[in-house]
Design a protein around this motif. Structure first.
Motif, PDB file in Angstrom:
ATOM      1  N   PRO A   1       0.810  -1.221   0.000  1.00 58.93           N
ATOM      2  CA  PRO A   1       0.000   0.000   0.000  1.00 58.93           C
ATOM      3  C   PRO A   1       0.846   1.274   0.000  1.00 58.93           C
ATOM      4  O   PRO A   1       0.485   2.262  -0.636  1.00 58.93           O
ATOM      5  CB  PRO A   1      -0.821  -0.111   1.294  1.00 58.93           C
ATOM      6  N   LYS A   2       1.968   1.262   0.689  1.00 60.67           N
ATOM      7  CA  LYS A   2       2.823   2.450   0.764  1.00 60.67           C
ATOM      8  C   LYS A   2       3.347   2.846  -0.619  1.00 60.67           C
ATOM      9  O   LYS A   2       3.462   4.029  -0.938  1.00 60.67           O
ATOM     10  CB  LYS A   2       3.991   2.195   1.716  1.00 60.67           C
ATOM     11  N   LEU A   3       3.661   1.850  -1.456  1.00 62.27           N
ATOM     12  CA  LEU A   3       4.172   2.123  -2.795  1.00 62.27           C
ATOM     13  C   LEU A   3       3.063   2.135  -3.841  1.00 62.27           C
ATOM     14  O   LEU A   3       3.317   2.441  -5.008  1.00 62.27           O
ATOM     15  CB  LEU A   3       5.219   1.065  -3.180  1.00 62.27           C
ATOM     16  N   GLY A   4       1.853   1.758  -3.443  1.00 61.20           N
ATOM     17  CA  GLY A   4       0.738   1.716  -4.383  1.00 61.20           C
ATOM     18  C   GLY A   4       0.865   0.584  -5.393  1.00 61.20           C
ATOM     19  O   GLY A   4       0.477   0.727  -6.538  1.00 61.20           O
ATOM     20  N   ILE A   5       1.405  -0.553  -4.946  1.00 54.84           N
ATOM     21  CA  ILE A   5       1.626  -1.692  -5.841  1.00 54.84           C
ATOM     22  C   ILE A   5       0.718  -2.841  -5.434  1.00 54.84           C
ATOM     23  O   ILE A   5       0.644  -3.208  -4.261  1.00 54.84           O
ATOM     24  CB  ILE A   5       3.100  -2.141  -5.795  1.00 54.84           C
ATOM     25  N   ASN A   6       0.020  -3.400  -6.404  1.00 49.52           N
ATOM     26  CA  ASN A   6      -0.791  -4.600  -6.230  1.00 49.52           C
ATOM     27  C   ASN A   6      -0.765  -5.314  -7.576  1.00 49.52           C
ATOM     28  O   ASN A   6      -1.642  -5.125  -8.402  1.00 49.52           O
ATOM     29  CB  ASN A   6      -2.213  -4.249  -5.804  1.00 49.52           C
ATOM     30  N   ARG A   7       0.304  -6.098  -7.798  1.00 51.17           N
ATOM     31  CA  ARG A   7       0.551  -6.675  -9.122  1.00 51.17           C
ATOM     32  C   ARG A   7       0.985  -8.126  -9.040  1.00 51.17           C
ATOM     33  O   ARG A   7       1.616  -8.531  -8.068  1.00 51.17           O
ATOM     34  CB  ARG A   7       1.672  -5.910  -9.824  1.00 51.17           C
ATOM     35  N   PRO A   8       0.705  -8.894 -10.092  1.00 52.38           N
ATOM     36  CA  PRO A   8       1.259 -10.255 -10.159  1.00 52.38           C
ATOM     37  C   PRO A   8       2.744 -10.162 -10.504  1.00 52.38           C
ATOM     38  O   PRO A   8       3.187  -9.216 -11.166  1.00 52.38           O
ATOM     39  CB  PRO A   8       0.466 -10.898 -11.291  1.00 52.38           C
ATOM     40  N   ALA A   9       3.506 -11.130 -10.026  1.00 50.07           N
ATOM     41  CA  ALA A   9       4.949 -11.119 -10.267  1.00 50.07           C
ATOM     42  C   ALA A   9       5.476 -12.538 -10.353  1.00 50.07           C
ATOM     43  O   ALA A   9       4.815 -13.493  -9.937  1.00 50.07           O
ATOM     44  CB  ALA A   9       5.660 -10.369  -9.143  1.00 50.07           C
ATOM     45  N   GLU A  10       6.679 -12.653 -10.886  1.00 55.34           N
ATOM     46  CA  GLU A  10       7.355 -13.935 -10.991  1.00 55.34           C
ATOM     47  C   GLU A  10       8.658 -13.849 -10.198  1.00 55.34           C
ATOM     48  O   GLU A  10       9.415 -12.893 -10.355  1.00 55.34           O
ATOM     49  CB  GLU A  10       7.663 -14.248 -12.452  1.00 55.34           C
ATOM     50  N   VAL A  11       8.917 -14.854  -9.359  1.00 55.97           N
ATOM     51  CA  VAL A  11      10.160 -14.879  -8.584  1.00 55.97           C
ATOM     52  C   VAL A  11      11.291 -15.269  -9.538  1.00 55.97           C
ATOM     53  O   VAL A  11      11.257 -16.332 -10.146  1.00 55.97           O
ATOM     54  CB  VAL A  11      10.059 -15.876  -7.405  1.00 55.97           C
ATOM     55  N   VAL A  12      12.285 -14.380  -9.660  1.00 52.62           N
ATOM     56  CA  VAL A  12      13.392 -14.633 -10.582  1.00 52.62           C
ATOM     57  C   VAL A  12      14.711 -14.861  -9.856  1.00 52.62           C
ATOM     58  O   VAL A  12      15.685 -15.304 -10.457  1.00 52.62           O
ATOM     59  CB  VAL A  12      13.555 -13.475 -11.595  1.00 52.62           C
ATOM     60  N   ARG A  13      14.766 -14.547  -8.554  1.00 48.11           N
ATOM     61  CA  ARG A  13      15.996 -14.756  -7.797  1.00 48.11           C
ATOM     62  C   ARG A  13      15.638 -15.092  -6.363  1.00 48.11           C
ATOM     63  O   ARG A  13      14.757 -14.485  -5.769  1.00 48.11           O
ATOM     64  CB  ARG A  13      16.850 -13.478  -7.831  1.00 48.11           C
ATOM     65  N   ARG A  14      16.350 -16.067  -5.805  1.00 44.71           N
ATOM     66  CA  ARG A  14      16.159 -16.459  -4.399  1.00 44.71           C
ATOM     67  C   ARG A  14      17.530 -16.538  -3.755  1.00 44.71           C
ATOM     68  O   ARG A  14      18.423 -17.199  -4.278  1.00 44.71           O
ATOM     69  CB  ARG A  14      15.493 -17.831  -4.296  1.00 44.71           C
ATOM     70  N   GLN A  15      17.701 -15.854  -2.635  1.00 45.38           N
ATOM     71  CA  GLN A  15      18.992 -15.894  -1.939  1.00 45.38           C
ATOM     72  C   GLN A  15      18.753 -15.641  -0.456  1.00 45.38           C
ATOM     73  O   GLN A  15      18.364 -14.541  -0.068  1.00 45.38           O
ATOM     74  CB  GLN A  15      19.928 -14.830  -2.513  1.00 45.38           C
ATOM     75  N   ASP A  16      18.987 -16.662   0.355  1.00 42.27           N
ATOM     76  CA  ASP A  16      18.798 -16.584   1.806  1.00 42.27           C
ATOM     77  C   ASP A  16      17.426 -16.019   2.148  1.00 42.27           C
ATOM     78  O   ASP A  16      16.428 -16.651   1.892  1.00 42.27           O
ATOM     79  CB  ASP A  16      19.925 -15.784   2.466  1.00 42.27           C
ATOM     80  N   PHE A  17      17.382 -14.817   2.706  1.00 42.27           N
ATOM     81  CA  PHE A  17      16.125 -14.226   3.140  1.00 42.27           C
ATOM     82  C   PHE A  17      15.534 -13.279   2.093  1.00 42.27           C
ATOM     83  O   PHE A  17      14.514 -12.651   2.328  1.00 42.27           O
ATOM     84  CB  PHE A  17      16.335 -13.453   4.456  1.00 42.27           C
ATOM     85  N   ASP A  18      16.180 -13.129   0.938  1.00 38.28           N
ATOM     86  CA  ASP A  18      15.737 -12.199  -0.103  1.00 38.28           C
ATOM     87  C   ASP A  18      15.165 -12.929  -1.307  1.00 38.28           C
ATOM     88  O   ASP A  18      15.568 -14.052  -1.609  1.00 38.28           O
ATOM     89  CB  ASP A  18      16.909 -11.351  -0.605  1.00 38.28           C
ATOM     90  N   ILE A  19      14.253 -12.259  -1.996  1.00 37.32           N
ATOM     91  CA  ILE A  19      13.815 -12.719  -3.312  1.00 37.32           C
ATOM     92  C   ILE A  19      13.811 -11.511  -4.243  1.00 37.32           C
ATOM     93  O   ILE A  19      13.665 -10.363  -3.801  1.00 37.32           O
ATOM     94  CB  ILE A  19      12.410 -13.367  -3.305  1.00 37.32           C
ATOM     95  N   GLY A  20      13.993 -11.772  -5.510  1.00 40.92           N
ATOM     96  CA  GLY A  20      13.851 -10.752  -6.528  1.00 40.92           C
ATOM     97  C   GLY A  20      12.691 -11.156  -7.407  1.00 40.92           C
ATOM     98  O   GLY A  20      12.568 -12.318  -7.791  1.00 40.92           O
ATOM     99  N   VAL A  21      11.794 -10.218  -7.678  1.00 40.31           N
ATOM    100  CA  VAL A  21      10.629 -10.520  -8.500  1.00 40.31           C
ATOM    101  C   VAL A  21      10.585  -9.589  -9.703  1.00 40.31           C
ATOM    102  O   VAL A  21      11.028  -8.450  -9.648  1.00 40.31           O
ATOM    103  CB  VAL A  21       9.297 -10.407  -7.698  1.00 40.31           C
ATOM    104  N   ALA A  22      10.076 -10.119 -10.787  1.00 35.71           N
ATOM    105  CA  ALA A  22       9.819  -9.334 -11.997  1.00 35.71           C
ATOM    106  C   ALA A  22       8.308  -9.227 -12.146  1.00 35.71           C
ATOM    107  O   ALA A  22       7.596 -10.237 -12.055  1.00 35.71           O
ATOM    108  CB  ALA A  22      10.426 -10.015 -13.211  1.00 35.71           C
ATOM    109  N   PHE A  23       7.831  -8.013 -12.357  1.00 36.77           N
ATOM    110  CA  PHE A  23       6.386  -7.804 -12.488  1.00 36.77           C
ATOM    111  C   PHE A  23       5.900  -8.428 -13.794  1.00 36.77           C
ATOM    112  O   PHE A  23       6.567  -8.369 -14.810  1.00 36.77           O
ATOM    113  CB  PHE A  23       6.042  -6.327 -12.452  1.00 36.77           C
ATOM    114  N   LEU A  24       4.709  -9.001 -13.725  1.00 35.20           N
ATOM    115  CA  LEU A  24       4.049  -9.573 -14.902  1.00 35.20           C
ATOM    116  C   LEU A  24       2.959  -8.610 -15.356  1.00 35.20           C
ATOM    117  O   LEU A  24       2.413  -7.852 -14.545  1.00 35.20           O
ATOM    118  CB  LEU A  24       3.437 -10.931 -14.551  1.00 35.20           C
ATOM    119  N   PRO A  25       2.599  -8.654 -16.640  1.00 33.79           N
ATOM    120  CA  PRO A  25       1.485  -7.800 -17.080  1.00 33.79           C
ATOM    121  C   PRO A  25       0.184  -8.238 -16.391  1.00 33.79           C
ATOM    122  O   PRO A  25      -0.032  -9.425 -16.169  1.00 33.79           O
ATOM    123  CB  PRO A  25       1.412  -8.026 -18.583  1.00 33.79           C
ATOM    124  N   GLU A  26      -0.631  -7.284 -16.081  1.00 35.71           N
ATOM    125  CA  GLU A  26      -1.887  -7.605 -15.358  1.00 35.71           C
ATOM    126  C   GLU A  26      -2.950  -8.105 -16.270  1.00 35.71           C
ATOM    127  O   GLU A  26      -3.035  -7.919 -17.396  1.00 35.71           O
ATOM    128  CB  GLU A  26      -2.359  -6.374 -14.606  1.00 35.71           C
TER     129      GLU A  26
END
Length: 111
Positions: free
Chosen positions: A86-111
């Motif tokens: 809510p703080k960033l105004g984001i509500n989107r589907p995404a794909e996890v593209v990177r996993r490392q320890d406690f972090d993940i990196g996601v790429a947004f998918l088209p809605e």
């Protein structure tokens, strides 16, 4: 005076090294796509998956194409998730593209 002593290495070893094929050519690396500019952030978010399951995390940085999220604990997430911040105004589907320890990196998918 100097260098008159014969080498102690057997000539068969020297011949083997001399007759060795040349090393393979260097690997051609493909060009890396230019990343979108990332903005450092510290905002709460929720990652929704498998229907109504969700886990809370913190957005470390984000861009138009994705974001990096850190969790308190290691968690197993599916490849497809929905990000809500809510703080960033984001509500989107995404794909996890990177996993490392406690972090993940996601790429947004088209809605």
């Amino acid at each position: 005076m100097f260098f008159k002593k014969k080498p102690r290495v057997p000539t068969s070893r020297l011949e083997a090294v001399k007759n060795r094929p040349p090393p393979s050519p260097p690997v051609q690396r493909r060009a890396v796509a230019q990343r979108a500019a990332r903005e450092a952030t510290f905002a709460d978010c929720r990652v929704h998956y498998a229907g109504d399951a969700c886990v809370a995390g913190v957005v470390l940085d984000h861009s138009d194409s994705g974001m990096r999220i850190r969790f308190k604990t290691k968690c197993a997430l599916p490849n497809r998730v929905r990000i809500q911040s809510p703080k960033l105004g984001i509500n989107r589907p995404a794909e996890v593209v990177r996993r490392q320890d406690f972090d993940i990196g996601v790429a947004f998918l088209p809605e």
